[in-house]
Design an enzyme around this catalytic site. Structure first.
Site, PDB file in Angstrom:
ATOM      1  N   ASP A  60      99.361  45.746 -40.543  1.00 26.01           N
ATOM      2  CA  ASP A  60     100.153  45.062 -41.566  1.00 26.01           C
ATOM      3  C   ASP A  60     100.079  43.566 -41.287  1.00 26.01           C
ATOM      4  O   ASP A  60      99.664  43.151 -40.192  1.00 26.01           O
ATOM      5  CB  ASP A  60     101.594  45.572 -41.487  1.00 26.01           C
ATOM      6  CG  ASP A  60     102.504  44.870 -42.479  1.00 26.01           C
ATOM      7  OD1 ASP A  60     102.063  44.600 -43.605  1.00 26.01           O
ATOM      8  OD2 ASP A  60     103.660  44.582 -42.115  1.00 26.01           O
ATOM      9  N   LYS A  61     100.453  42.743 -42.238  1.00 24.75           N
ATOM     10  CA  LYS A  61     100.451  41.296 -42.004  1.00 24.75           C
ATOM     11  C   LYS A  61     101.850  40.754 -41.750  1.00 24.75           C
ATOM     12  O   LYS A  61     102.135  40.213 -40.683  1.00 24.75           O
ATOM     13  CB  LYS A  61      99.824  40.543 -43.178  1.00 24.75           C
ATOM     14  CG  LYS A  61      99.717  39.032 -42.934  1.00 24.75           C
ATOM     15  CD  LYS A  61      99.344  38.283 -44.177  1.00 24.75           C
ATOM     16  CE  LYS A  61     100.489  38.174 -45.155  1.00 24.75           C
ATOM     17  NZ  LYS A  61     101.610  37.332 -44.665  1.00 24.75           N
ATOM     18  N   GLU A 101     115.079  37.006 -48.990  1.00 27.09           N
ATOM     19  CA  GLU A 101     116.292  36.776 -49.780  1.00 27.09           C
ATOM     20  C   GLU A 101     117.191  35.763 -49.101  1.00 27.09           C
ATOM     21  O   GLU A 101     117.790  34.909 -49.746  1.00 27.09           O
ATOM     22  CB  GLU A 101     117.026  38.099 -49.983  1.00 27.09           C
ATOM     23  CG  GLU A 101     116.428  38.969 -51.071  1.00 27.09           C
ATOM     24  CD  GLU A 101     117.479  39.852 -51.723  1.00 27.09           C
ATOM     25  OE1 GLU A 101     118.351  40.343 -51.005  1.00 27.09           O
ATOM     26  OE2 GLU A 101     117.420  40.026 -52.959  1.00 27.09           O
ATOM     27  N   ARG A 156     104.091  32.609 -49.082  1.00 23.40           N
ATOM     28  CA  ARG A 156     104.458  33.777 -49.888  1.00 23.40           C
ATOM     29  C   ARG A 156     105.118  33.282 -51.168  1.00 23.40           C
ATOM     30  O   ARG A 156     106.118  32.558 -51.114  1.00 23.40           O
ATOM     31  CB  ARG A 156     105.418  34.677 -49.115  1.00 23.40           C
ATOM     32  CG  ARG A 156     104.825  35.260 -47.865  1.00 23.40           C
ATOM     33  CD  ARG A 156     105.902  35.784 -46.928  1.00 23.40           C
ATOM     34  NE  ARG A 156     106.721  36.805 -47.536  1.00 23.40           N
ATOM     35  CZ  ARG A 156     106.471  38.104 -47.496  1.00 23.40           C
ATOM     36  NH1 ARG A 156     105.399  38.530 -46.857  1.00 23.40           N
ATOM     37  NH2 ARG A 156     107.273  38.978 -48.054  1.00 23.40           N
ATOM     38  N   THR A 158      97.763  44.258 -46.578  1.00 23.99           N
ATOM     39  CA  THR A 158      98.911  43.411 -46.876  1.00 23.99           C
ATOM     40  C   THR A 158      99.247  43.468 -48.356  1.00 23.99           C
ATOM     41  O   THR A 158      98.393  43.776 -49.193  1.00 23.99           O
ATOM     42  CB  THR A 158      98.637  41.952 -46.459  1.00 23.99           C
ATOM     43  OG1 THR A 158      99.726  41.127 -46.843  1.00 23.99           O
ATOM     44  CG2 THR A 158      97.370  41.427 -47.130  1.00 23.99           C
ATOM     45  N   ASP A 177     100.241  40.731 -49.884  1.00 25.76           N
ATOM     46  CA  ASP A 177     100.131  39.346 -50.339  1.00 25.76           C
ATOM     47  C   ASP A 177      98.999  39.170 -51.343  1.00 25.76           C
ATOM     48  O   ASP A 177      98.124  40.022 -51.499  1.00 25.76           O
ATOM     49  CB  ASP A 177      99.900  38.420 -49.143  1.00 25.76           C
ATOM     50  CG  ASP A 177     101.160  38.194 -48.352  1.00 25.76           C
ATOM     51  OD1 ASP A 177     102.245  38.419 -48.902  1.00 25.76           O
ATOM     52  OD2 ASP A 177     101.060  37.818 -47.179  1.00 25.76           O
TER      53      ASP A 177
END
Length: 1361
Positions: free
Chosen positions: A398-399, A509, A615, A696, A698
């Protein structure tokens, strides 16, 4: 077991009805009594025996023990039963102790007290947890655990909320807020005495922790129950004095028990091979038995009558010549018992002991894998896969939170088409540094006062009151308002900006809410239905309360989150939506004019932000018609929320109707910094031959740039980008609404791209490849038709990056790579990585910001990605070599021992006669040779930890399974057979019954011969350990010498027992064998003769074709010698960087200790040249003319012209024999070894190339480079003709027809090297086996063969690192 689970799942009702506080309990629902034990008093013996007899070996040994009770047994029965009882007894006692601990814990939990409302008495009484039933109303106080799964009814807070700690459930430490239904939150504790008409209708028991489908029927109303109103067993109540709840699920029907199913069973590759070896040994055993029984039956029939002295007529039926069938059967039983020593009875117990010691003693206590900031050590959650860590071919990672820290900071944003924020990300710095550019990243003094946790942003156009006078202040104000309102964050603590804390489900968040606070929109209070924000606008400061009507939650499928609010001041209903750009853009209002212009500018900014590794998240809003909302949408939403069937799908369908006609506000850009040491870690893993796949969610631009920043992608790689976005035919079909046609065209486009990729790879066999593929294209690549092609292409790449992937796709990719046969390791930190972790051979969880769900599903847990290097290259490699060597030693010694019994029995016509005493035969595995293999498995190692890290190419030995392949196993077993022959010949010939070993003339007896032979066997197997031991420890000495001493102590002790116990050993050793000089002479001669061929072969291998680790051992020994010499000469500890490494990695000359031919006058040229290099020498520098004699000597020695700057590659023996090179470039280590390490004048002196040394052509600069670097202008014309240009980055992008087009990898316009500029030199760094010191390009000749091109390509790749 799986079938039982499926049947159990089927029996569970799809729905249940719970009547609250009626005093009548449905007996079909489980009680709250729980038990986690495996056994009880009555089931322990049968169940424990069943567990033990799941191992085939235990069944075999029990069968042998049972057959020993028959009259056909050649040994006493107790000698076979004793080791079996010991092995099974120890395992069962261990099981009993562990289960008793579980029983005590269960008893304590079941007897905990809780307040339960008694409907008959109308008051709360104290009961134990085990007495709680479904439908009861409970009171749980602060810091207590919830005894069952409860519907939260009310609390003492005004808002009807409570804080819930779920660490025992999912490992997450941050508090979760739970909310009671509005209809019950205001009720008091005593109000529930009359609460008898309420009914809960909900789904049946299930393991879904974060989902709940149910309704509360109260006063004729149907109220949907949110998952936020469910309090789960195992969680703790925090920060709330007490809560009241109704029991929905109890006992083993609670969600925590439904999630208690064991993880998928995983077995290592080595264990599967061990099973095959054991089956082979069984085959060998049965072959011996069949051959012997047939031979003995035939011999008895044909020859027994002639041997009258054996009395065949009056003897036992098993020797009756008239019944050869029964004779053969009896002989088979006898042989089956006698040859049982071929199977090592203590192998499984020893392996389990060793693996526990490796995991608990080494992995869990390694300081190099301890993260001090979080006080988190490494954790081996299973010991079954230790050796598998040394065989990993592919890592799937995973990233977010794995390669990055998952510590988010608001960094940049785009509002109304204007980009804000001027910071430089770590990704930009790393990529600039990679290009040789240094960026000015100094902070502005005024920016520091605004920086805080989650917020690292500064732009004078937005800070303070500056945005009041911006071009579009209304859009900016709405942008900030969305940040402050559209979330599920819970404020905690004092309601002041500098002291408040936010509890968020994700760091993203939290970063957005903190950014809203920094911009003047301070979110400080939340209730079930309202959000309070202190807004700083051009109109002044105001506390505004927004009514939250609906929250449409984020899911991996929706990829967005929305909040429907009522602005009381303007009496408007507004929907705020934030999510991925792909889903937001699809839902924008086409009639809203500014949307089109903002889409273009915002999209451009998002690409820039993604290129910087940020992101991104799109923000939008829309005004909702009040009448349509109240009369149309809300009833549909309530119906969907109260549905007990497919609730999630129905809610998602209704949400689509309101999340439309949105107005784009802009986007946010959040930085998630790389973890410490990730680039270096990935480099080392790549040099160890491990492929890395990053999966990922992204965007592609973000993933590519992070890939470059962490050294996953490099400029010298040929990069293929596979995507269906931008394919004209697909977009046209989607615009027409023809989804089937669009999918068909997209599938065809991906197929063409993969086919073209494979063809390009075939046309460029020496290149290094990387693939970047997005989630949509991946969904087609994983289809049944394209998956094999995608796997072939992917496994030829050094790096694969999959973007925009879902959790399901992560697991699918992992299973696809695993299907090839490669050993896979999956690593992640979040719940979305669980499927991937459980699908891989090895699952590694990172204890990060997203809780502990990945850790709880993993096999190993670490705190940082960089800890993979010691976990794999050190512990994995050590465990692999130790376990395989231990297992091979087990089979070697048992084969050696068992075959001596078989051969002696063959000399006796397979009559069942044995040479050894049955008691010490029994103790061979469990006493005399039990300690040594355990020590091998725990303490053995070939090179030190530092050397294993410095030379990561050593790891490839495990990938190729060099120590446990067919060849290695066969050599060990053949060695045992050869040594058996030596022992039998020496002993049976030297100890004939006509030979006497003493002056009184008494000849050798059978039992005396057997004692001598067994002594030789014990010494031989331990001499074998002495020969293969690379590094001696105190444990090696204790195990070897103590095991041999125990044998002689046993002879002394057992021989002194009464005659009826010691039988043929009665004073045999001390009275007969020990006084004999021939006994001791044979103990020296026979084991030595057994070991000499093996010793000479090992030495020849070491001299002529050494393994990689053998050469590194020489380097290590040289380092140790120089370190000791430094202590002796200087009287101080050796420096941290030994001189040998300094000379290897910096080229600094050291004192010559290597072989120089005696009386060779040419060697003086080298020493004279070295004198000129010393500081203070005023003469002319050393030239080629001075060193030509030395160079010619080296050229003559290896038979190849090496030129001015020879580089040598150290290649593993496995790669040499296979005709390929996989270990990358190995700079001048062997050049140095030729002068520093070689003490044998005959080593490697042959006409062909030195084994393990491959000369590499030198790089010659271009004319432009000669101008920039005059020192290079002396290159000969011959070398200039071999010139290749500087390396360039190549990316291959496919068009709609699948055609490839090449382009420079220049995401920010600066990746390509300027024309005429010199190739930058890299700082020396450790290589896979030796350190590369050049980044030059190598050109294969036009007539070069395939192997030669692969060699040069491999060196070219590694030289650039």
């Amino acid at each position: 077991m799986e079938l039982l689970k499926k049947n159990t799942a089927k029996r569970e009702p799809e729905q249940r009805t719970v009547r609250i506080n009626t005093g009548e309990h449905d007996k079909s629902y489980a009680g709250n009594y729980t038990s986690t034990t495996k056994y009880n008093l009555w089931t322990f013996l049968p169940k424990a025996l069943f567990e033990q007899y799941r191992r085939v070996a235990n069944i075999y040994f029990t069968l042998v023990a049972a057959l020993s009770l028959t009259p056909f047994s050649p040994v006493r029965a107790w000698t076979t039963w004793t080791p079996l009882v010991i092995v099974l007894g120890v395992a069962m006692i261990k099981e009993a102790i562990e289960d008793y601990k579980r029983y005590k814990l269960d008893k304590e939990i079941n007897n905990r007290a809780v307040q339960v409302l008694d409907p008959e008495k109308g008051e709360y009484i104290t009961r134990t947890w085990k007495d709680v039933r479904v439908g009861d109303i409970l009171v749980v106080k602060k810091d207590e655990q919830f005894p069952a799964d409860l519907l939260f009814l009310t609390s003492e807070t005004e808002e009807g909320t409570c804080y819930n700690e779920t660490m025992n459930l999912d490992g997450e430490t941050n508090l979760k807020i739970k909310k009671a239904p509005d209809e019950t939150k205001d009720l008091g504790e005593q109000d529930f005495v009359q609460f008898r008409e309420a009914v809960i209708q909900c789904e049946g028991p299930n393991p879904r922790l974060y989902q709940f489908t149910g309704n509360l029927l109260l006063d004729g109303k149907t109220l949907p129950i949110s998952p936020n109103a469910i309090l789960l067993r195992g969680c703790n109540l925090r920060n709330t004095e007490k809560v009241v709840g109704a029991v929905i699920y109890a006992g083993h029907e609670t969600k925590i028990f439904k999630n208690a199913a064991p993880a998928p069973s995983k077995r290592s590759h080595v264990e599967r091979i061990v099973d095959k070896i054991i089956f082979f040994m069984f085959f060998l055993l049965f072959s011996f038995c069949i051959v012997g029984s047939i031979f003995f039956a035939v011999w008895t029939k044909d020859h027994m009558e002639n041997h009258w002295y054996l009395s065949p007529a009056t003897g036992k039926s098993q020797y009756d010549p008239d019944n050869p069938g029964f004779v053969g059967f009896a002989s088979f039983i006898t042989s089956f018992i006698l040859y049982g020593y071929l199977i090592p009875i203590s192998l499984y117990v020893s392996m389990e002991l060793v693996k526990i010691a490796q995991s608990m003693g080494y992995i869990n206590n390694d300081r190099d894998m301890y993260h001090a900031e979080t006080d988190t050590p490494a954790l081996a959650r299973t010991s079954n896969l230790n050796e598998e860590l040394g065989m990993v071919n592919t890592i799937l990672s995973d990233k977010t939170g794995t390669l990055t820290r998952n510590v988010m900071e608001f960094f940049k944003c785009s509002i109304a088409g204007v980009s804000y924020g001027a910071g430089i990300t770590e990704i930009e710095k790393a990529n600039a540094l990679r290009k040789g550019i240094t960026l000015d990243d100094r902070d502005k003094p005024e920016a520091a006062k605004h920086r805080e946790r989650y917020f690292n942003f500064y732009d004078e156009r937005l800070m303070g009151d500056a945005w009041f006078t911006a071009k579009d202040p209304e859009i900016i104000e709405m942008f900030f308002r969305l940040l402050a309102v559209c979330h599920t964050v819970i404020p905690d603590g004092p309601t002041e900006p500098h002291t408040i804390k936010y509890e968020a489900e994700s760091p993203d968040e939290a970063a957005l809410v903190v950014a809203a606070k920094a911009f003047g929109f301070f979110f400080y209070k939340r209730t079930n239905t309202t959000v309070s924000v202190r807004e700083h606008t051009a109109r002044g400061d105001h506390d505004v309360e927004y009514e939250v009507l609906n929250v449409l939650e984020f899911t991996s499928t929706r990829k967005r989150m929305s909040v429907v609010i009522r602005d009381k001041s303007q009496d408007k209903i507004i929907i705020f939506t934030k999510g991925a750009d792909t889903v937001i853009y699809e839902r924008l209002d086409p009639k809203y004019g500014p949307n089109e212009a903002m889409k273009e500018s915002t999209g451009r900014h998002m690409e820039e932000f993604g290129a910087a590794g940020l992101r991104t998240l799109c923000l939008s809003y829309a005004e909702v018609d009040r009448e349509w909302y109240g009369n149309v949408w809300l009833p549909e939403y309530v119906a969907a929320k109260t549905s007990l069937v497919d609730r999630d799908e129905k809610v998602a369908e209704v949400s689509e109707k309101i999340e439309r006609n949105l107005r784009l506000l802009g986007c946010t850009a959040i930085e998630d910094k790389l973890q410490e040491g990730v680039p270096q870690c990935i480099k080392q893993l790549a040099m160890a031959g491990i492929r890395i796949w990053v999966l990922t969610g992204d965007k592609m631009e973000t993933a590519i740039n992070i890939g470059f920043a962490c050294s996953l992608l490099r400029e010298d790689m040929m990069q293929f980008t596979i995507t269906v976005y931008g394919v004209e035919e697909v977009e046209q079909a989607e615009a027409r609404g023809d989804k089937e046609e669009a999918e068909r065209l997209a599938h065809a486009a991906v197929a063409r791209s993969l086919e073209t990729t494979e063809k390009t790879m075939d046309d460029n066999p020496t290149a290094t490849f990387a693939i970047v593929i997005d989630g949509k294209a991946l969904s087609y690549a994983l289809s049944k038709e394209l998956a094999p092609l995608f796997l072939r292409v992917g496994t030829r790449c050094k790096a694969v990056v999959c973007c925009r992937v879902s959790p399901l796709q992560k697991a699918q990719v992992t299973r696809l790579v695993r299907s090839k046969g490669d050993t896979t390791l999956a690593i992640g930190d979040g719940a979305n990585d669980v499927g991937m972790i459980q699908s891989a051979h090895i699952g590694v969880g990172i204890s990060g910001q997203e809780g502990m769900q990945a850790v709880m599903s993993s096999d190993f847990a670490i705190a940082q990605f960089r800890f993979l290097v010691p976990l794999l290259l050190v512990h994995g490699r050590y465990c692999y070599k130790r376990i395989t060597r231990m297992v091979l030693f087990f089979f070697y010694k048992n084969m050696l021992f068992g075959v001596t019994i078989f051969v002696f029995n063959a000399f006796n016509n397979f009559s069942g006669q044995f040479l050894y005493n049955d008691f010490y035969m029994t103790l061979f595995n469990v006493v005399f040779t039990a300690l040594t293999p355990v020590v091998i498995g725990i303490f053995d190692r070939d090179v030190d930890k530092a050397m294993a890290l410095r030379y990561p190419g050593l790891y490839m030995q495990g990938q190729r399974n060099e120590y446990f392949n067919f060849r290695a196993i066969a050599l060990w077993l053949l060695s045992s057979l050869y040594q058996t022959c030596i022992i039998m010949v020496f002993i049976l010939v030297g100890c004939r019954s006509t030979v006497s070993d003493r002056g009184d003339g008494n000849p050798y007896t059978m039992w005396q011969t057997g004692l001598l032979m067994f002594s030789c066997v014990v010494l031989t197997v331990h001499f074998q350990v002495i020969q293969i031991t690379d590094q001696w420890t105190w444990a090696h000495h204790v195990s070897i010498w103590l095991s041999m001493a125990v044998w002689w102590l046993y002879l002394l002790a057992y021989g002194a027992f009464p005659l009826f116990l010691s039988s043929d050993l009665y004073y045999l050793f001390i009275g007969v064998s020990a006084p004999s000089a021939q006994y001791w002479f044979y103990l020296l001669l026979v084991p030595t003769a057994c070991q000499l061929p093996d010793f000479f072969l090992r030495m020849a291998k070491k001299q002529l074709a050494p393994f990689d680790h053998t050469i590194v051992q020489e380097i290590q020994k040289k380092m140790d010698r120089e370190g000791r010499q430094e202590v002796e000469e200087l009287g101080q500890e050796p420096s941290q960087e030994p001189s040998i490494l300094t000379s290897i990695f910096t080229g600094k000359a050291t004192k010559n200790r290597g072989y120089v031919p005696p009386y060779d006058p040419r060697s003086r040229h080298v020493s004279e040249c070295n004198q000129r290099k010393k500081p203070g020498f005023d003469g002319p520098p050393c030239t080629r003319a001075d060193t030509v004699p030395a160079i010619e000597r080296i050229e003559t020695l290896i038979g190849v012209q090496v030129g001015d700057h020879a580089f040598y590659g150290l290649v593993s023996s496995g790669a040499r024999q296979a005709g390929r090179i996989e270990t990358g470039v190995r700079s001048p280590v062997l050049t140095h070894l030729d002068n520093e390490l070689t003490d044998n004048p005959y080593r490697n002196r042959k006409k062909s190339n030195l084994p393990g040394i491959v000369p590499i052509p030198m790089y010659v600069p271009t004319v432009s480079q000669e101008r920039t670097n005059p020192s290079l202008s002396s290159t000969s014309p011959q070398h200039q003709q071999q010139h290749l240009g500087a390396p360039t980055a190549v990316a291959v992008v496919y068009d709609a027809n699948g055609q490839a087009s090449s382009r420079a990898v220049a995401l920010n316009g600066g990746d390509k090297m300027p024309s005429g500029s010199p190739v930058p030199s890299l700082a020396p760094a450790p290589g896979a086996i030796a350190s590369p010191v050049s980044t030059d390009t190598l050109s294969p000749p036009e007539n070069a063969g395939q192997q030669e091109r692969e060699i040069l390509a491999t060196y070219e790749l590694a030289l650039k690192h």
